[in-house]
Design a protein around this motif. Structure first.
Motif, PDB file in Angstrom:
ATOM      1  N   LEU A 292       0.943  -1.060   0.132  1.00 57.84           N
ATOM      2  CA  LEU A 292       0.038   0.033   0.050  1.00 57.84           C
ATOM      3  C   LEU A 292       0.929   1.302  -0.001  1.00 57.84           C
ATOM      4  CD1 LEU A 292      -2.600  -0.897   2.688  1.00 57.84           C
ATOM      5  CD2 LEU A 292      -2.679  -1.263   0.271  1.00 57.84           C
ATOM      6  N   GLN A 293       0.390   2.279  -0.661  1.00 54.26           N
ATOM      7  CA  GLN A 293       1.120   3.675  -0.649  1.00 54.26           C
ATOM      8  C   GLN A 293      -0.157   4.537  -0.940  1.00 54.26           C
ATOM      9  OE1 GLN A 293       3.798   4.156  -4.145  1.00 54.26           O
ATOM     10  NE2 GLN A 293       5.063   5.723  -2.685  1.00 54.26           N
ATOM     11  N   TYR A 294       0.012   5.867  -0.351  1.00 57.78           N
ATOM     12  CA  TYR A 294      -0.899   6.911  -0.404  1.00 57.78           C
ATOM     13  C   TYR A 294      -0.140   8.080  -0.743  1.00 57.78           C
ATOM     14  CZ  TYR A 294      -4.748  10.114   0.394  1.00 57.78           C
ATOM     15  OH  TYR A 294      -5.602  11.044   0.037  1.00 57.78           O
ATOM     16  N   VAL A 363     -13.064   5.543   3.463  1.00 54.37           N
ATOM     17  CA  VAL A 363     -12.890   4.497   2.755  1.00 54.37           C
ATOM     18  C   VAL A 363     -12.356   3.203   3.385  1.00 54.37           C
ATOM     19  CG1 VAL A 363     -11.217   3.735   0.764  1.00 54.37           C
ATOM     20  CG2 VAL A 363     -12.134   6.044   0.680  1.00 54.37           C
ATOM     21  N   ASP A 364     -12.900   2.237   2.697  1.00 56.00           N
ATOM     22  CA  ASP A 364     -12.607   0.644   3.196  1.00 56.00           C
ATOM     23  C   ASP A 364     -12.161   0.119   1.956  1.00 56.00           C
ATOM     24  OD1 ASP A 364     -13.589   0.865   6.019  1.00 56.00           O
ATOM     25  OD2 ASP A 364     -15.622   1.097   5.134  1.00 56.00           O
ATOM     26  N   LEU A 365     -10.896  -0.703   2.371  1.00 55.16           N
ATOM     27  CA  LEU A 365     -10.390  -1.351   1.036  1.00 55.16           C
ATOM     28  C   LEU A 365     -10.825  -2.924   1.487  1.00 55.16           C
ATOM     29  CD1 LEU A 365      -8.619  -1.536  -1.519  1.00 55.16           C
ATOM     30  CD2 LEU A 365      -6.537  -1.342   0.160  1.00 55.16           C
ATOM     31  N   VAL A 366     -10.873  -3.680   0.391  1.00 50.69           N
ATOM     32  CA  VAL A 366     -11.220  -4.841   0.417  1.00 50.69           C
ATOM     33  C   VAL A 366     -10.399  -5.712  -0.784  1.00 50.69           C
ATOM     34  CG1 VAL A 366     -12.908  -6.769   0.414  1.00 50.69           C
ATOM     35  CG2 VAL A 366     -13.754  -4.606   1.215  1.00 50.69           C
ATOM     36  N   LEU A 367      -9.958  -6.721  -0.580  1.00 45.14           N
ATOM     37  CA  LEU A 367      -9.050  -7.565  -1.312  1.00 45.14           C
ATOM     38  C   LEU A 367      -9.434  -9.009  -0.994  1.00 45.14           C
ATOM     39  CD1 LEU A 367      -6.582  -5.441  -0.364  1.00 45.14           C
ATOM     40  CD2 LEU A 367      -5.405  -6.668  -2.135  1.00 45.14           C
ATOM     41  N   VAL A 381     -12.647 -17.223  -2.075  1.00 46.18           N
ATOM     42  CA  VAL A 381     -11.730 -17.961  -1.139  1.00 46.18           C
ATOM     43  C   VAL A 381     -11.645 -17.461   0.122  1.00 46.18           C
ATOM     44  CG1 VAL A 381      -9.407 -19.209  -0.539  1.00 46.18           C
ATOM     45  CG2 VAL A 381     -10.412 -19.205  -2.791  1.00 46.18           C
ATOM     46  N   GLY A 382     -11.310 -16.306   0.323  1.00 50.52           N
ATOM     47  CA  GLY A 382     -11.168 -15.235   1.571  1.00 50.52           C
ATOM     48  C   GLY A 382     -10.865 -13.986   1.464  1.00 50.52           C
ATOM     49  N   LYS A 383     -11.192 -13.304   2.240  1.00 52.53           N
ATOM     50  CA  LYS A 383     -10.866 -11.728   1.941  1.00 52.53           C
ATOM     51  C   LYS A 383     -10.080 -11.097   3.151  1.00 52.53           C
ATOM     52  CE  LYS A 383     -15.630 -10.964  -0.294  1.00 52.53           C
ATOM     53  NZ  LYS A 383     -16.873  -9.996  -0.145  1.00 52.53           N
ATOM     54  N   VAL A 384      -9.652  -9.795   2.857  1.00 46.65           N
ATOM     55  CA  VAL A 384      -9.186  -9.033   3.808  1.00 46.65           C
ATOM     56  C   VAL A 384      -9.689  -7.481   3.534  1.00 46.65           C
ATOM     57  CG1 VAL A 384      -6.882  -8.095   4.408  1.00 46.65           C
ATOM     58  CG2 VAL A 384      -6.762 -10.298   3.315  1.00 46.65           C
ATOM     59  N   LEU A 385      -9.832  -7.121   4.841  1.00 47.58           N
ATOM     60  CA  LEU A 385     -10.486  -5.935   5.122  1.00 47.58           C
ATOM     61  C   LEU A 385      -9.476  -4.802   5.697  1.00 47.58           C
ATOM     62  CD1 LEU A 385     -13.051  -3.745   5.203  1.00 47.58           C
ATOM     63  CD2 LEU A 385     -13.581  -4.728   7.389  1.00 47.58           C
ATOM     64  N   LEU A 386      -9.436  -3.617   4.974  1.00 46.82           N
ATOM     65  CA  LEU A 386      -8.506  -2.658   5.587  1.00 46.82           C
ATOM     66  C   LEU A 386      -9.200  -1.326   5.439  1.00 46.82           C
ATOM     67  CD1 LEU A 386      -6.569  -4.528   3.428  1.00 46.82           C
ATOM     68  CD2 LEU A 386      -4.509  -3.278   4.788  1.00 46.82           C
ATOM     69  N   GLY A 387      -8.940  -0.556   6.547  1.00 43.47           N
ATOM     70  CA  GLY A 387      -9.517   0.836   6.695  1.00 43.47           C
ATOM     71  C   GLY A 387      -9.783   1.044   8.165  1.00 43.47           C
ATOM     72  N   ALA A 388     -10.684   2.096   8.568  1.00 44.59           N
ATOM     73  CA  ALA A 388     -11.010   2.551   9.768  1.00 44.59           C
ATOM     74  C   ALA A 388     -11.825   1.632  10.541  1.00 44.59           C
ATOM     75  CB  ALA A 388     -11.894   3.809   9.639  1.00 44.59           C
ATOM     76  N   ARG A 389     -12.592   0.750   9.851  1.00 40.56           N
ATOM     77  CA  ARG A 389     -13.419  -0.396  10.491  1.00 40.56           C
ATOM     78  C   ARG A 389     -12.659  -1.701  10.654  1.00 40.56           C
ATOM     79  NH1 ARG A 389     -18.956   0.169   7.504  1.00 40.56           N
ATOM     80  NH2 ARG A 389     -17.746   0.418   5.723  1.00 40.56           N
ATOM     81  N   HIS A 397      -1.931  -2.158   9.549  1.00 38.45           N
ATOM     82  CA  HIS A 397      -1.260  -1.937   8.026  1.00 38.45           C
ATOM     83  C   HIS A 397      -1.632  -0.443   7.328  1.00 38.45           C
ATOM     84  CE1 HIS A 397      -0.086  -3.710   3.604  1.00 38.45           C
ATOM     85  NE2 HIS A 397       0.363  -2.697   4.216  1.00 38.45           N
ATOM     86  N   TRP A 398      -3.056  -0.510   7.653  1.00 40.30           N
ATOM     87  CA  TRP A 398      -3.706   0.719   7.260  1.00 40.30           C
ATOM     88  C   TRP A 398      -3.052   2.176   7.735  1.00 40.30           C
ATOM     89  CZ3 TRP A 398      -6.693   1.830   3.031  1.00 40.30           C
ATOM     90  CH2 TRP A 398      -7.316   2.863   2.929  1.00 40.30           C
ATOM     91  N   ALA A 399      -2.865   1.854   9.231  1.00 42.14           N
ATOM     92  CA  ALA A 399      -2.328   2.998   9.956  1.00 42.14           C
ATOM     93  C   ALA A 399      -1.054   3.437   9.544  1.00 42.14           C
ATOM     94  CB  ALA A 399      -2.400   2.824  11.404  1.00 42.14           C
ATOM     95  N   ASP A 400      -0.125   2.396   9.020  1.00 42.72           N
ATOM     96  CA  ASP A 400       1.405   2.514   9.073  1.00 42.72           C
ATOM     97  C   ASP A 400       1.335   3.230   7.537  1.00 42.72           C
ATOM     98  OD1 ASP A 400       2.100   1.363  11.233  1.00 42.72           O
ATOM     99  OD2 ASP A 400       2.606  -0.643  10.380  1.00 42.72           O
TER     100      ASP A 400
END
Length: 438
Positions: A292-294, A363-367, A381-389, A397-400
Motif C-alpha cells: 500500500l502507498q498513499y 474509505v474501506d479497502l477489500v481484497l 476463497v477469502g477476503k482482507v478488510l483494511l480501513g478505519a473499521r 497496516h492501514w495506519a502505517d
C-alpha cells in the motif's frame, strides 16, 4: 647640536620628539625609549636622532628600582587594555583546569573498570588451575534448575467475560498482559492477541499490534454468538503472538478457558496465567501479500498485489479482486489476471485509485481471492478488510500507510471468511432477481 624637547616619557610607549633645527623650525620625530637592565637609564633616542645619550638622559630616582623583570616589560609593551589581559588570563586558567579535570576523570574510570575485571580474571584462573584443592560445586556442576531456567513463566493475561442471555452473545474483554516472555535475552516483542472459540471455525478477533513492549494494554472487546445450550462444549482460546511483517508470527503464550466451568451470570474479570504456546496451525484459507502507498498531495492510493500462498490445492485459476468502499457502498474495483496450475500464485500487479485526502478516512479497502472450485464455478476463497473499521493486523497496516505517506508498506495478511468481512462492512446482500421462465 640641536636641543630635544621631550614630552612626558613612559617606558615602552612610542612618543613624539620635537627636534629644533638651526632655522628655528621644528621637525617631529618618533622614537622609542626603553629601559635597560644595567644602564640605569630610562631610555635613549633611536638611530634617527643622530646622537648618543648624554646630558639629556635622566637617571632613575633614588629609592626606586629601575630594573623590572621580563614579564612586566612584556605586559607593559602590549598595546591592550588591562581588562583584556585579565580576561585572557582567566580564560586560559579555566581551560587548563578543565583539561586537568578530564584527565583525572579518565584515570578514575580506568581504575574502576580494572577493579571490576579482576574478580572475573581470578574466577577464570581458579577454574582452569589444576592445583586448586577445593572448587565451588556450582562452578563445576550447575544445578539442573538453573540450566532449565526454573519454572517456565509465559506471562499473565487479564480478561473480562460476560454472557448476554437475551442476544446469546459472549463478550470477551481483553484488558492487558504482563510479563510476556520474548525469545532471547534482553529482547522485546510486538505483541497482539487472537481470540477464537472452539465451536466457531474461522470466526476470530485480533487486537491491535503494540510495538516494543512485553506489557501491552489491549483494552478491546469482541463478541461471539453462542447459543446457551452450546456453552458447556465451547472453549475460549486466546493466543498471544509477536507480529512479524514478512515471516511467521512468533507465539508468546496461550490460554484455553472452557466456558462450562465459568459462571457467566455475572461479569467476571480475572488474571489468568498463560501456558506454553502451541504450534500455530496454518490458515486453511491461505495468505495474501500486498503493498500500500498513499500520496496525500495528489490523492493517489496505490495497491500492488504481490503474491498468495497456502491456498487449497483443489482450487484452480486464482485471481484477486480489489474493491474500494465509500460510506458502505461499492465505489471502485479492479482485478488481476488469473494464474493457472498453482496454489501459490505470483501476481505483482499494481492498481491506482484517486482518493482525496478528505475521504481517505471514509474509505474501506477489500481484497478478495477468487478461484474456480471443483464445480468449475468461481467462488470466493477469502477476503482482507483494511480501513478505519478493520481490526488487528489490517488496521495496523492501514495506519502505517497513513503514518508514512509516500512510502510503500508491504505485509502478509491471513485471509478471512467472506461472510465475516461482509458482517464487519454491514453490507446488505444482493437481491437475486428471478430469471425469466423460472
Amino acid at each position: 647640536m640641536p636641543g630635544v624637547d621631550r614630552k612626558a616619557w613612559r617606558p615602552g610607549w612610542l612618543q613624539e620628539v620635537q627636534v629644533a633645527g638651526d632655522g628655528g623650525q621644528g621637525v617631529t620625530w618618533r622614537a622609542s625609549w626603553r629601559r635597560w637592565a644595567h644602564g640605569g637609564l630610562e631610555g635613549q633616542q633611536g638611530g634617527e636622532m643622530g646622537r648618543s645619550p648624554g646630558a639629556h638622559s635622566t637617571p632613575a630616582p633614588e629609592g626606586t628600582s629601575a630594573v623590572p623583570g621580563l614579564i612586566p616589560d612584556l605586559i607593559s609593551g602590549l598595546p591592550w587594555p588591562r581588562w583584556a589581559l585579565i580576561a585572557v588570563a582567566v580564560a586560559a586558567g579555566v581551560l587548563t583546569v578543565s583539561c586537568l579535570l578530564c584527565v583525572i576523570c579518565c584515570c578514575c574510570r580506568r581504575r574502576h573498570h580494572g577493579h571490576r575485571k579482576k574478580p572475573r580474571d581470578r574466577e577464570a584462573v581458579g577454574l582452569s588451575s589444576p592445583q586448586g584443592t577445593t572448587t565451588s560445586a556450582h562452578l563445576v556442576q550447575p544445578d539442573v534448575d538453573s540450566l532449565e531456567g526454573g519454572p517456565q513463566h509465559w506471562g499473565r493475561l487479564q480478561l473480562s467475560l460476560e454472557y448476554d442471555f437475551g442476544s446469546q452473545e459472549v463478550r470477551v474483554g481483553l484488558k492487558q498482559a504482563t510479563d510476556l516472555r520474548a525469545w532471547g535475552p534482553g529482547s522485546t516483542a510486538d505483541p497482539y492477541a487472537r481470540v477464537s472459540l472452539s465451536t466457531q471455525a474461522g470466526h476470530r478477533h485480533e487486537t491491535k499490534v503494540h510495538r516494543d513492549t512485553l506489557c501491552p494494554m489491549f483494552q478491546e472487546t469482541c463478541c461471539f454468538h453462542v447459543p446457551q445450550e452450546e456453552l458447556s462444549q465451547t472453549t475460549l482460546q486466546v493466543q498471544v503472538l509477536s507480529f512479524k511483517r514478512f515471516s511467521a508470527h512468533e507465539p508468546l503464550g496461550e490460554l484455553s478457558l472452557p466456558l462450562g466451568t465459568v459462571d457467566l451470570h455475572h461479569v467476571l474479570e480475572h488474571w489468568y496465567q498463560l501456558g506454553p504456546p502451541g504450534t500455530v496451525e496454518p490458515e486453511a484459507w491461505g495468505e495474501l501479500c500486498f503493498l500500500l502507498q498513499y500520496m496525500p498531495s495528489s490523492g493517489r492510493l496505490t495497491v500492488v498485489v504481490l503474491e498468495a500462498r497456502g491456498l487449497s490445492p483443489g482450487l484452480a485459476d486464482p485471481y484477486v479482486k480489489v474493491q474500494l468502499m465509500l460510506n458502505q457502498r461499492k465505489w471502485k474495483k479492479r482485478r488481476t489476471s488469473s494464474r493457472k496450475g498453482t496454489a501459490s500464485p505470483y501476481f505483482n500487479e499494481a492498481f491506482s485509485f484517486l482518493v482525496p485526502f478528505s475521504q481517505i478516512q471514509s474509505v474501506d479497502l477489500v481484497l478478495a481471492v477468487w478461484a474456480r472450485g471443483p464445480q468449475f464455478r468461481a467462488e470466493c476463497v477469502g477476503k482482507v478488510l483494511l480501513g478505519a473499521r478493520a481490526s488487528g493486523q489490517p488496521l495496523q497496516h492501514w495506519a502505517d500507510m497513513l503514518a508514512h505517506a509516500r512510502r510503500p508498506v508491504a505485509q502478509w495478511h491471513h485471509l478471512q471468511l467472506a461472510g465475516e468481512v461482509d458482517r464487519a462492512l454491514a453490507l446488505k446482500p444482493r437481491l437475486r432477481l428471478p430469471l425469466p421462465g423460472s
